[in-house]
Design a protein around this motif. Structure first.
Motif, PDB file in Angstrom:
ATOM      1  N   MET A   1       0.830  -1.208   0.000  1.00  0.00           N
ATOM      2  CA  MET A   1       0.000   0.000   0.000  1.00  0.00           C
ATOM      3  C   MET A   1       0.871   1.268   0.000  1.00  0.00           C
ATOM      4  SD  MET A   1      -3.225   1.010   2.417  1.00  0.00           S
ATOM      5  CE  MET A   1      -2.343   1.511   3.883  1.00  0.00           C
ATOM      6  N   GLN A   2       1.931   1.242   0.816  1.00  0.00           N
ATOM      7  CA  GLN A   2       2.830   2.395   0.896  1.00  0.00           C
ATOM      8  C   GLN A   2       3.472   2.687  -0.459  1.00  0.00           C
ATOM      9  OE1 GLN A   2       5.784   2.052   3.957  1.00  0.00           O
ATOM     10  NE2 GLN A   2       6.699   4.039   3.517  1.00  0.00           N
ATOM     11  N   GLN A   3       3.821   1.607  -1.174  1.00  0.00           N
ATOM     12  CA  GLN A   3       4.429   1.775  -2.493  1.00  0.00           C
ATOM     13  C   GLN A   3       3.456   2.420  -3.471  1.00  0.00           C
ATOM     14  OE1 GLN A   3       5.726  -1.874  -4.290  1.00  0.00           O
ATOM     15  NE2 GLN A   3       6.958  -0.859  -5.865  1.00  0.00           N
ATOM     16  N   LEU A   4       2.180   2.019  -3.394  1.00  0.00           N
ATOM     17  CA  LEU A   4       1.145   2.587  -4.275  1.00  0.00           C
ATOM     18  C   LEU A   4       1.013   4.088  -4.071  1.00  0.00           C
ATOM     19  CD1 LEU A   4      -1.835   0.038  -4.249  1.00  0.00           C
ATOM     20  CD2 LEU A   4      -0.436   0.717  -6.198  1.00  0.00           C
ATOM     21  N   PHE A   5       0.929   4.490  -2.796  1.00  0.00           N
ATOM     22  CA  PHE A   5       0.753   5.916  -2.506  1.00  0.00           C
ATOM     23  C   PHE A   5       2.026   6.717  -2.789  1.00  0.00           C
ATOM     24  CE2 PHE A   5      -2.939   4.311  -0.175  1.00  0.00           C
ATOM     25  CZ  PHE A   5      -3.908   5.212  -0.610  1.00  0.00           C
ATOM     26  N   SER A   6       3.173   6.069  -2.679  1.00  0.00           N
ATOM     27  CA  SER A   6       4.429   6.729  -3.051  1.00  0.00           C
ATOM     28  C   SER A   6       4.453   7.005  -4.551  1.00  0.00           C
ATOM     29  CB  SER A   6       5.627   5.857  -2.667  1.00  0.00           C
ATOM     30  OG  SER A   6       5.707   5.704  -1.280  1.00  0.00           O
ATOM     31  N   LEU A   7       4.035   6.003  -5.347  1.00  0.00           N
ATOM     32  CA  LEU A   7       3.958   6.188  -6.800  1.00  0.00           C
ATOM     33  C   LEU A   7       2.930   7.257  -7.159  1.00  0.00           C
ATOM     34  CD1 LEU A   7       4.145   2.510  -8.138  1.00  0.00           C
ATOM     35  CD2 LEU A   7       5.741   4.371  -8.669  1.00  0.00           C
ATOM     36  N   PHE A   8       1.816   7.250  -6.428  1.00  0.00           N
ATOM     37  CA  PHE A   8       0.774   8.255  -6.638  1.00  0.00           C
ATOM     38  C   PHE A   8       1.346   9.657  -6.433  1.00  0.00           C
ATOM     39  CE2 PHE A   8      -2.859  10.814  -5.148  1.00  0.00           C
ATOM     40  CZ  PHE A   8      -3.775  10.584  -6.163  1.00  0.00           C
ATOM     41  N   ALA A   9       2.101   9.832  -5.348  1.00  0.00           N
ATOM     42  CA  ALA A   9       2.734  11.129  -5.059  1.00  0.00           C
ATOM     43  C   ALA A   9       3.746  11.500  -6.138  1.00  0.00           C
ATOM     44  CB  ALA A   9       3.417  11.078  -3.694  1.00  0.00           C
ATOM     45  N   VAL A  10       4.481  10.502  -6.646  1.00  0.00           N
ATOM     46  CA  VAL A  10       5.467  10.753  -7.712  1.00  0.00           C
ATOM     47  C   VAL A  10       4.777  11.250  -8.973  1.00  0.00           C
ATOM     48  CG1 VAL A  10       7.076   9.630  -9.310  1.00  0.00           C
ATOM     49  CG2 VAL A  10       7.226   9.150  -6.866  1.00  0.00           C
TER      50      VAL A  10
END
Length: 310
Positions: A1-10
């Motif tokens: 989940m953290q990776q998804l939101f990190s990509l979203f922020a990117v």
């Protein structure tokens, strides 16, 4: 989940970076002329609306035009009353950006980025500015593509799924989401791009997407408020007017989201374009409808927030 939101922020960062680079190219091509147009061609609310629309379409940012307008009023180049027409125009002009990003131009991303890099390394000012526009657009479409790929994985998270369902079921929640997102990331266009990503994967219904776009119009007013901090009251009145115009427009349109959805669906079968068209229709109708009542609106803002001379 953290990776998804990190990509979203990117992807959001890439989108905002692309908008900034593109805007820099467009503004540097004709910055002085844009300011002169705002000063000289706003003698009536209708002229102000036209100039505000054109300048915002050129600069590709209603927030940037609002910051310029607040600055011109603070420096006494414009009166608060003159600025009202410009505010109405910025709402229409920003629709051009959403109409552009609604198109699927995936095949043109690499050429846009390559052309942009080449032109940005040239010494000629015009070539550099055009390069900025091309590279910025390329970044925007990269981000759009990324946001679309992340929409379904994010929606699969139970908490996000339940929240999106609430947005689909309640227009007020959708408006609130749009307002908060736009205020946080300082871009109604980026907020619309997020909504488009979820709509492309059929996670958000069109009425919910429209609600988010309407809310984004309110959230983007935060930029004008920041720009007016520390200025004289006439400049603050511009920010207050921007807020009130968008709040009133959104409240009046909320009962007609279903009608707006039907009109947009009749115009195109593509979800992204449906949302872009809905935003354009809303902004045109709400701005033109206010135009005959500018003197009354001027008195309304003055009554609430004080005179220009304060």
């Amino acid at each position: 989940m953290q990776q998804l939101f990190s990509l979203f922020a990117v992807y959001i960062t890439i989108f905002l970076f692309g908008m900034t680079v593109m805007r820099a190219g467009l503004v540097n091509l004709s910055q002085d002329r844009l300011k002169l147009a705002l000063i000289k061609m706003t003698s009536t609310p209708f002229k102000g609306l036209l100039v505000g629309t054109i300048v915002t379409a050129i600069v590709q940012s209603s927030s940037a035009v609002m910051v310029i307008t607040v600055g011109l009023v603070a420096a006494s180049y414009l009166t608060f009353k003159q600025s009202i027409g410009i505010i109405l125009g910025t709402n229409i002009g920003t629709s051009f950006t959403t109409e552009i990003i609604a198109f699927n131009l995936t095949s043109g991303i690499i050429p846009m980025l390559i052309i942009g890099v080449i032109l940005m390394n040239m010494k000629k000012h015009v070539a550099y500015c055009i390069g900025c526009v091309s590279f910025g657009l390329g970044c925007i479409f990269v981000a759009m593509q990324g946001l679309e790929t992340l929409a379904y994985p994010i929606a699969s998270i139970p908490t996000a799924h339940n929240f999106l369902q609430l947005t689909n079921e309640n227009s007020f929640i959708a408006v609130g989401v749009g307002a908060v997102l736009s205020a946080l990331i300082q871009s109604s266009t980026a907020t619309t791009a997020i909504a488009m990503g979820f709509m492309s994967d059929q996670i958000l219904a069109l009425p919910a997407g429209i609600g988010i776009v309407l809310g984004a119009n309110i959230g983007t007013c935060f930029t004008a408020i920041l720009a007016s901090v520390g200025s004289k009251n006439s400049a603050k009145l511009v920010a207050f007017a921007h807020i009130w115009l968008n709040i009133i427009g959104v409240l009046l349109f909320l009962p007609f989201i279903g009608w707006l959805s039907s009109i947009s669906i009749s115009l195109t079968a593509l979800p992204n374009l449906q949302l872009a068209h809905a935003g354009t229709i809303f902004n045109i109708i709400s701005s033109v409808a206010v135009l005959p009542f500018v003197p009354l609106f001027y008195k309304f803002v003055i009554a609430l927030h004080g005179n220009e001379q304060k």
